[in-house]
Design a protein around this motif. Sequence first.
Motif, PDB file in Angstrom:
ATOM      1  N   CYS A  70      -4.405  -7.230  -0.860  1.00 43.07           N
ATOM      2  CA  CYS A  70      -2.745  -7.382  -0.909  1.00 43.07           C
ATOM      3  C   CYS A  70      -2.434  -8.272  -2.009  1.00 43.07           C
ATOM      4  CB  CYS A  70      -2.258  -7.870  -0.139  1.00 43.07           C
ATOM      5  SG  CYS A  70      -1.764  -6.805   1.606  1.00 43.07           S
ATOM      6  N   LEU A  71      -2.989  -8.960  -2.579  1.00 43.19           N
ATOM      7  CA  LEU A  71      -3.234  -9.498  -3.567  1.00 43.19           C
ATOM      8  C   LEU A  71      -4.128  -9.160  -4.620  1.00 43.19           C
ATOM      9  CD1 LEU A  71      -3.813 -13.377  -2.211  1.00 43.19           C
ATOM     10  CD2 LEU A  71      -1.703 -12.359  -3.145  1.00 43.19           C
TER      11      LEU A  71
ATOM     12  N   SER B 215       0.477  -1.522   0.079  1.00 45.97           N
ATOM     13  CA  SER B 215       0.076  -0.023  -0.093  1.00 45.97           C
ATOM     14  C   SER B 215       1.274   1.745   0.702  1.00 45.97           C
ATOM     15  CB  SER B 215      -1.138  -0.515   1.162  1.00 45.97           C
ATOM     16  OG  SER B 215      -0.167  -0.925   2.292  1.00 45.97           O
ATOM     17  N   SER B 216       2.039   1.174   0.386  1.00 47.42           N
ATOM     18  CA  SER B 216       3.004   2.456  -0.014  1.00 47.42           C
ATOM     19  C   SER B 216       3.556   2.816  -1.427  1.00 47.42           C
ATOM     20  CB  SER B 216       4.592   2.201   1.175  1.00 47.42           C
ATOM     21  OG  SER B 216       4.670   0.753   0.330  1.00 47.42           O
ATOM     22  N   ALA B 217       3.552   4.260  -1.322  1.00 47.89           N
ATOM     23  CA  ALA B 217       3.887   4.182  -2.498  1.00 47.89           C
ATOM     24  C   ALA B 217       5.644   4.407  -2.639  1.00 47.89           C
ATOM     25  CB  ALA B 217       3.383   6.321  -2.825  1.00 47.89           C
ATOM     26  N   SER B 218       6.082   4.909  -4.143  1.00 53.55           N
ATOM     27  CA  SER B 218       7.508   4.056  -3.939  1.00 53.55           C
ATOM     28  C   SER B 218       7.838   5.304  -3.163  1.00 53.55           C
ATOM     29  CB  SER B 218       7.639   4.063  -5.337  1.00 53.55           C
ATOM     30  OG  SER B 218       8.078   5.700  -6.050  1.00 53.55           O
ATOM     31  N   THR B 219       7.862   6.413  -3.032  1.00 54.19           N
ATOM     32  CA  THR B 219       8.674   7.590  -2.348  1.00 54.19           C
ATOM     33  C   THR B 219       8.556   6.897  -0.710  1.00 54.19           C
ATOM     34  OG1 THR B 219       6.655   8.935  -2.037  1.00 54.19           O
ATOM     35  CG2 THR B 219       8.281   9.128  -3.804  1.00 54.19           C
TER      36      THR B 219
ATOM     37  N   PRO C 143       8.147  -0.604  -4.749  1.00 51.23           N
ATOM     38  CA  PRO C 143       8.832  -0.916  -2.921  1.00 51.23           C
ATOM     39  C   PRO C 143       9.117  -2.053  -2.995  1.00 51.23           C
ATOM     40  CG  PRO C 143       6.498  -0.429  -3.176  1.00 51.23           C
ATOM     41  CD  PRO C 143       7.170  -0.338  -4.752  1.00 51.23           C
ATOM     42  N   ALA C 144      10.514  -2.031  -2.091  1.00 50.71           N
ATOM     43  CA  ALA C 144      10.827  -3.742  -1.460  1.00 50.71           C
ATOM     44  C   ALA C 144      10.438  -4.775  -2.673  1.00 50.71           C
ATOM     45  CB  ALA C 144      10.515  -4.103   0.141  1.00 50.71           C
ATOM     46  N   PRO C 145      11.190  -5.388  -3.834  1.00 56.73           N
ATOM     47  CA  PRO C 145      10.508  -5.793  -4.241  1.00 56.73           C
ATOM     48  C   PRO C 145      11.309  -7.269  -4.119  1.00 56.73           C
ATOM     49  CG  PRO C 145      11.710  -4.987  -5.366  1.00 56.73           C
ATOM     50  CD  PRO C 145      11.931  -4.129  -4.139  1.00 56.73           C
ATOM     51  N   TRP C 146      12.476  -7.269  -3.123  1.00 58.29           N
ATOM     52  CA  TRP C 146      13.098  -9.052  -2.903  1.00 58.29           C
ATOM     53  C   TRP C 146      12.182  -8.835  -1.011  1.00 58.29           C
ATOM     54  CZ3 TRP C 146      16.094  -5.249  -5.759  1.00 58.29           C
ATOM     55  CH2 TRP C 146      16.321  -5.446  -6.834  1.00 58.29           C
ATOM     56  N   LEU C 147      12.194  -7.952  -0.439  1.00 60.40           N
ATOM     57  CA  LEU C 147      11.229  -8.536   0.731  1.00 60.40           C
ATOM     58  C   LEU C 147      10.145  -8.742   0.371  1.00 60.40           C
ATOM     59  CD1 LEU C 147      11.079  -8.675   3.336  1.00 60.40           C
ATOM     60  CD2 LEU C 147      10.799  -5.922   3.618  1.00 60.40           C
ATOM     61  N   SER C 148       8.871  -8.309  -0.860  1.00 59.22           N
ATOM     62  CA  SER C 148       7.230  -8.113  -1.525  1.00 59.22           C
ATOM     63  C   SER C 148       7.819 -10.352  -1.732  1.00 59.22           C
ATOM     64  CB  SER C 148       7.322  -7.422  -2.006  1.00 59.22           C
ATOM     65  OG  SER C 148       7.233  -6.212  -1.573  1.00 59.22           O
ATOM     66  N   CYS C 149       8.774 -10.347  -2.689  1.00 56.18           N
ATOM     67  CA  CYS C 149       8.969 -11.606  -2.895  1.00 56.18           C
ATOM     68  C   CYS C 149       8.993 -12.825  -1.573  1.00 56.18           C
ATOM     69  CB  CYS C 149       9.862 -11.950  -4.006  1.00 56.18           C
ATOM     70  SG  CYS C 149       9.235 -11.178  -5.413  1.00 56.18           S
ATOM     71  N   LYS C 150       9.597 -12.481  -1.289  1.00 56.09           N
ATOM     72  CA  LYS C 150       9.865 -13.547   0.294  1.00 56.09           C
ATOM     73  C   LYS C 150       8.824 -13.246   1.543  1.00 56.09           C
ATOM     74  CE  LYS C 150      15.384 -12.748   0.609  1.00 56.09           C
ATOM     75  NZ  LYS C 150      16.192 -12.139   1.247  1.00 56.09           N
TER      76      LYS C 150
ATOM     77  N   ASP D 120      14.758   4.392   0.263  1.00 53.59           N
ATOM     78  CA  ASP D 120      16.107   3.216   0.009  1.00 53.59           C
ATOM     79  C   ASP D 120      15.635   2.007  -0.547  1.00 53.59           C
ATOM     80  OD1 ASP D 120      17.214   5.731   1.281  1.00 53.59           O
ATOM     81  OD2 ASP D 120      17.041   5.041   3.196  1.00 53.59           O
ATOM     82  N   TYR D 121      14.687   1.700  -0.154  1.00 53.36           N
ATOM     83  CA  TYR D 121      14.286   0.121  -0.263  1.00 53.36           C
ATOM     84  C   TYR D 121      13.416  -0.096  -1.759  1.00 53.36           C
ATOM     85  CZ  TYR D 121      16.745  -1.181   3.678  1.00 53.36           C
ATOM     86  OH  TYR D 121      17.658  -1.221   4.463  1.00 53.36           O
ATOM     87  N   THR D 122      13.571   1.110  -2.650  1.00 48.85           N
ATOM     88  CA  THR D 122      12.562   0.919  -3.487  1.00 48.85           C
ATOM     89  C   THR D 122      13.329   1.421  -5.513  1.00 48.85           C
ATOM     90  OG1 THR D 122      10.772   2.848  -2.695  1.00 48.85           O
ATOM     91  CG2 THR D 122      11.261   2.954  -5.154  1.00 48.85           C
ATOM     92  N   TYR D 123      13.020   0.198  -5.899  1.00 47.31           N
ATOM     93  CA  TYR D 123      13.451  -0.146  -6.925  1.00 47.31           C
ATOM     94  C   TYR D 123      13.134  -0.283  -8.229  1.00 47.31           C
ATOM     95  CZ  TYR D 123      16.464  -3.834  -9.949  1.00 47.31           C
ATOM     96  OH  TYR D 123      17.228  -4.001 -11.071  1.00 47.31           O
TER      97      TYR D 123
END
Length: 971
Positions: free
Chosen positions: A283-284, A238-242, A253-260, A246-249
Amino acid sequence: MPAVSKGDGMRGLAVFISDIRNCKSKEAEIKRINKELANIRSKFKGDKALDGYSKKKYVCKLLFIFLLGHDIDFGHMEAVNLLSSNKYTEKQIGYLFISVLVNSNSELIRLINNAIKNDLSSRNPTFMCLALHCIANVGSREMAEAFAGEIPRILVAGDTMDSVKQSAALCLLRLYKTSPDLVLMGEWTSRVVHLLNDQHMGVVTAAISLITCLSQKNPDEFKTCVSLAVSRLSRIVSSASTDLQDYTYYFVPAPWLSCKLLRLLQCYPPPEDGAVKGRLVECLETILNKAQEPPKSKKVQHSNAKNAILFEAIALIIHYDSEPNLLVRACNQLGQFLQHRETNLRYLALESMCTLASSEFSHEAVKTHIETVINALKTERDVSVRQRAADLLYAMCDRSNAKQIVAEMLSYLETADYSIREEMVLKVAILAEKYAVDYSWYVDTILNLIRIAGDYVSEEVWYRVIQIVINRDDVQGYAAKTVFEALQAPACHENMVKVGGYILGEFGNLIAGDPRSSPLVQFNLLHSKFHLCSVPTRALLLSAYIKFINLFPETKSTIQEVLRSDSQIRNSDVELQQRAVEYLKLSSIASTDVLATVLEEMPPFPERESSILAKLKKKKGPGAVSVSELEEGKREGGELNGGGDRGDSSAIAASNASTPSPSADLLGLRSAAPVGSAAPSAGSLLVDVFSESGPAAPAAVNDDGFLSSAAPPPPAAAPAAVVSEDPAPPLPESDELLNKFVCKNNGVLFENQLLQIGIKSEYRQNLGRMYLFYGNKTSVQFVSFSTTVTCPGELQSQLNVQTKPVEPLVEGGAQVQQVINIECLSDFSDAPLLNIKFRYGGALQNLTLKLPVTINKFFQPTEMASHDFFQRWKQLSQPQQESQKIFKASHAMDTEVIKAKLLGLGTALLEKVDPNPENYVCAGVIQTKAQQVGCLLRLEPNAQAQMYRLTLRCSKDTVSKRLCDLLAEQF
């Protein structure tokens, strides 16, 4: 990490590397390395103590020489000495050397461990990280024994810096993978799980890798992570990329953490807490919605990150298999990728849709993309993508599209890559058999298959077509005619000759009346292929010839001439020679009766698993969707030729079997799983439906492998059932049958001389799924077989019942399966009615039963302590909330039996709660769509008087009364 100053540049190392690079030959390089090794050895052995810089420089040179491929047998102690230095660069080189060159059996491990312990206790974050990295890189059992107890403490300590926590989490993960028996979380479990709430995203990312690995081995210990993972995922999605700069790619936002996080949730079933589940569904849905938004960047990194999260979300949706809306949306999203210009996306979309096709909720949605998948099979350049397209066609196949899919696969076979042809052949053969409504189509398909890809048709395929033709009287004449026509082709594959020889040898008499396929024409046609075939095929043709002598005496002299020829009777192959001699002698001396007895028609083949399917299971590669998943995930009931359908291999020999007795376990509910029925999807909401075995003994089996004894004859007059086109009233014993299933979900619901009805069911929250198995216990077909489930009166607004149609024809000795989905809208008292109608021997059978769906099936067990139980008990003190019965025990008052029944009721059995240890107390919540009803139960047995007092208190009065009535019948 501290920057390396110019003074630490190690000029000597730079010069040495430059010298190595400038060497013109291998010999020159070895000479320069040997010179340097001699110099370093002399420095280490010299009397003069080396300073830290020199040690670091020489150890670094040794490390470089090792990386060039040369053995290093000294310098280890100097590297260990560097670990005690207070300078970062010296300590770093020491740890680097040890990580690369020191093995776990080294004598220096004890010294290394002491140095690591000193650094871990130093509280210097840089030194701690170096030590943790070394432990993870070595990862030996000795390291695990020394530090497995220390690292969790560092990980959860409040004063540990974030960078150290990240290293500690990954270090612990490494040790757990190498020595899981030594890494015991114990008291640290809850604190490790709560790292998912850490403010630092790097800590969360590292910790979730550890938690995921631990959850896969010990899911119950870490199940509290589900709600925290959902909460964290919700905040990210639900967060914006801003917000997470530091973890926006690339705007994600945080793609690796989201996948994990999504991967962690796949270790568990759907959350039972309604709020958590609702948040996860949101979320889904958000992830699926974002996939539809226009990209925020044209860079490939943006789309890769976005799609990585999307595919993990779809994998979670498929894993839960409980949200029809999400499954269909996921399918539609994947459908868009099927025509994407990126090959990897098309591949992943096809792979995911293979799994989606096994879900009953999304199967129809997958089928809408059939044309796109067929086009991919024909036009894709990448063979791996074409193979996935073939897998998806196989997975989405059902009776409605079987002919189209089989035709397209046959068409593709003519140009298919050689690497996948054998697998394609097996799939075509399986689908043709599984969905063959018209067996002439099946024969045509298999013969066409042999014609197109004969070299890739394994023995299992032509064996199977022979078995089916022999077991089906109605297709034998057509098979003989078709194979005769196929053999007339100038170029005929040897497998076609095998099938032709076998079928004409057995059933050539069925087409011998036509002058164009007279006995002599058939023989000449087969014999014209003889000289082109291998020895095993020639042997088969010789057997066909001797069968011809029995079927067509007029061919005897012609065939004897062939058998008598030198090429046969003096053949260099001993098998062919022996057959020719024995067949010639048999045809010469045996009387017609003896010949007919010896060469009589082959008996039907016994029922068995299709060998083609077994071969395909072995054939599947490690990266492919397994056939067992596809087979187990096929749609139940009327959508498949499962159970007793004519298309199923298990039913082929059923009509030839001895007819089972009235008490036979036709459905397999008492011992094994039902033959020929499809299991539910492995990833469905109602998992492991078939795990429980019923209590009764298995049916008797005779020497032929068939159920023994004889069935009643077809009725000459009206049967005992009501002969009426309207649904019959419920049977008098319906309530008794219903009460049998209050505390259990599996068993035989009803049985008479003609029919056996088995049931297997499972419930979760307010949803239920029931599998009904209708078994024909006679040798006569049931025709016009139909079932209807109705909800009388108020039950229509209390229960939502959806049924799948059942097959209208049930072969003798076979069974069909029906799936019923149930949703509890509000509490109820009555049971749905199941009406079954069919014709047996021309007479209508009409019976009605009560389906065992009772309010307690929707219980969710609730654990609570003694104080909480009695506090809640007092809160439910209004007279209408309590229901009580005192009754005589109708069964033996066995403690274990009572406990089993209370657990079977669906509640949680609470130990050491009641002051009287003889009493039983339970707690649970009944889940309906409208509301949740809390229930507390207290059962007080009096062994001397053989009496019970049952008390129920519920937040709704109608529920307590109904439960009290149901449960009183169980004891």
